[in-house]
Design an enzyme around this catalytic site. Structure first.
Site, PDB file in Angstrom:
ATOM      1  N   GLU A 224       1.091  -1.771   0.274  1.00  0.00           N
ATOM      2  CA  GLU A 224      -0.392   0.652  -0.390  1.00  0.00           C
ATOM      3  C   GLU A 224       1.283   1.162   0.230  1.00  0.00           C
ATOM      4  OE1 GLU A 224      -4.145  -1.342   1.978  1.00  0.00           O
ATOM      5  OE2 GLU A 224      -2.599  -1.062   3.287  1.00  0.00           O
TER       6      GLU A 224
HETATM    7  C1  ACM Z   1      -2.016  -5.780   4.247  1.00  0.00           C
HETATM    8  O1  ACM Z   1      -3.323  -5.766   4.604  1.00  0.00           O
HETATM    9  N1  ACM Z   1      -1.315  -4.083   3.762  1.00  0.00           N
HETATM   10  C2  ACM Z   1      -0.853  -6.607   3.476  1.00  0.00           C
END
Ligand code: ACM
Length: 537
Positions: free
Chosen positions: A343
């Site tokens: 992310e």
């Molecule tokens: C995640 O759940 N951002 C690895």
């Protein structure tokens, strides 16, 4: 591999059993002589274990632990420690002395180290009238065999006060080795901080199911949880709060070493994660110079993701990363160092690739192997790196193909599909804790898939194992951890340990149901899924 589920019938002479029952009734003092015995006097079937053993062949007389039982062990420090661990479980509930001895003798419980077809974690358990012997090539195998022995004893063995018994172990032979070498659980100690004692409690629960990797998510936007001497404000300021704005916390180096030591005593390797280049607000708030504009943002106590990034062009970023990885590697006897990489929505693709190209060699320089979330496959994974896949059924074909391609090119995979084994997903709409962005994950859904053919295009040989992450935006204490982990975690453990041929929901749900009374004996409050036929008493 063969597996027998046949019910074992005790071959103890009927009269002996009857006498035993009468004595027990008298000892319990609650029933008139001749009334029905208050405790079940039949052994638990040999294969009724989670994770399912590779094979269980019942046969012959059961062994019964009595006040005469001792634990005999080879004269190896680690084997003696495993024996001590077993004694610490059995003594409070049986009330027996269970002396641990390294001299000869026959019968009783024996833990034996010997070469054989056991690998580093496998074992063989032989039970008969004379005793129970667990044989393994390595202490880890003895430890896993002890977990099997625990589950073959009545659930009351897990209690901390003296119970009436009896303590039978079905006769026969269990042969067992794991399917995958990596069987993990992750705890997010950043969104909410968990004390050393809380982490130890979870470690003990993971060990019951032969989990061997504890991944600690040590940094995120909401908190930096590990003391780094060369950048002290990371912990003292960056660790000072958590989701919701409460007081956070951090592990001193002594705390962290204690977690690592305790995990090792339960044959778990600790995998530390510093999430980079995104998920870094706590670090950016602690040191203004880490920001591209030189201005420190405020601490963050919300639950959004994707808004923070280390400053990829600045040299100080790599001085920081080198210091953090050097100090963390020095605290880590384990092989792996997890660098996150998920992310990174506030990092351009070019910057992300450049960052990973510079940071992965730092991990290697300090002697560790890189693990990254599967977005790492969008950069160039280092040789030997592992990618942790956390996609869903409806993750784009393009993203899945990118991970599969990396796997074909040698990147190992840890499978953590979020719509299967993210332990923070709600079971149902009514689950009071957790999230639902990956869907609702009831017990059957978390168990009923095969890691071996999960990701299309990825060779089965790339799969190193599975890991169940528990993100803690909504999770604040041990009771919360346990409600989300039980009963899904044992299913993940079974996916990682048991041969594919043993896999099957109908048999599993019966074995899982038998764990309920154990959790009750241990004070674990679990989700009583209607999918599982829990015993009624
Ligand atoms: C995640 O759940 N951002 C690895």
């Amino acid at each position: 591999m063969r597996r027998h589920n046949g019910r074992h019938h005790s071959t103890t002479p009927r009269i002996t059993r009857l006498l035993g029952s009468l004595l027990l009734v008298a000892a319990a003092g609650a029933f008139a002589v001749g009334a029905a015995p208050p405790v079940q006097d039949t052994a638990i079937p040999l294969g009724r274990v989670v994770p399912a053993p590779a094979s269980a062949e019942p046969g012959g007389a059961p062994y019964r632990i009595t006040h005469d039982t001792g634990i005999r062990v080879d004269d190896s420090r680690e084997a003696r420690q495993v024996a001590g661990y077993l004694a610490d479980i059995l003594r409070p509930s049986t009330g027996y002395r269970l002396p641990v001895t390294t001299h000869g003798g026959t019968g009783g419980i024996r833990l034996r180290l010997a070469e054989g077809p056991y690998g580093t974690e496998g074992y063989r358990l032989d039970s008969g009238h004379q005793g129970v012997t667990i044989t393994a090539a390595r202490p880890a195998g003895l430890f896993h065999g002890v977990q099997t022995l625990r589950q073959l004893l009545p659930a009351a063995v897990e209690k901390k006060s003296v119970q009436p018994g009896p303590w039978p172990v079905a006769g026969g032979t269990v042969r067992d080795t794991p399917r995958y070498p990596y069987r993990g659980a992750m705890l997010d100690v950043s969104r909410h901080f968990f004390t050393v004692a809380q982490v130890k409690r979870y470690i003990d629960q993971l060990a019951m199911y032969k989990i061997n990797e504890l991944h600690l998510h040590l940094s995120d936007d909401q908190g930096w949880r590990i003391a780094i001497d060369s950048w002290p404000r990371l912990a003292t300021y960056g660790g000072s709060t958590q989701v919701g704005g409460g007081t956070g916390g951090h592990y001193t180096k002594a705390d962290y070493r204690e977690i690592v030591r305790y995990a090792a005593s339960r044959y778990l390797e600790v995998v530390p994660e510093i999430d980079m280049p995104g998920h870094t607000d706590a670090a950016l708030a602690s040191y203004a110079e880490l920001n591209c504009d030189g201005v420190a943002p405020p601490l963050y106590t919300g639950t959004d993701v994707g808004f923070s990034s280390l400053c990829v062009p600045k040299q100080v970023t790599y001085d920081f990363v080198d210091d953090v990885i050097r100090e963390l590697a020095a605290l880590t006897p384990g092989r792996y160092l997890h660098i996150g990489g998920d992310e990174a929505h506030s990092t351009s693709h070019a910057d992300y690739v450049a960052f990973m190209d510079r940071v992965q060699p730092v991990v290697a320089k300090y002697g560790k192997t890189v693990i990254g979330w599967h977005q790492l496959t969008g950069a160039t994974p280092a040789k030997g790196a592992l990618a942790q896949y956390w996609g869903l059924d409806d993750t784009s074909a393009e993203e899945k193909a990118q991970v599969a391609k990396a796997a074909r090119n040698g990147t190992g995979l840890i499978l953590s599909p979020a719509d299967r084994i993210y332990l923070d997903m709600k079971y149902t709409e009514d689950t009071p804790l957790g999230q639902d962005w990956a869907g609702l994950v009831e017990v059957r859904r978390s168990y009923d898939w095969d890691p071996g053919d999960y990701l299309a295009g990825a060779p089965a040989s790339a799969v190193r194992g599975v890991e169940a992450p528990l993100w803690t935006e909504t999770i604040t204490d041990s009771a919360d951890i346990e409600y989300m982990a039980f009963p899904r975690l044992p299913g993940v453990a079974e996916l990682g340990w048991s041969p594919a041929a043993t896999h099957g929901w109908d048999a599993y749900k019966a074995r899982l149901a038998a764990q309920g009374p154990r959790w009750e004996a241990l004070g674990i409050k679990y989700y009583k899924s209607p999918q599982v036929p829990w015993p009624t008493s």
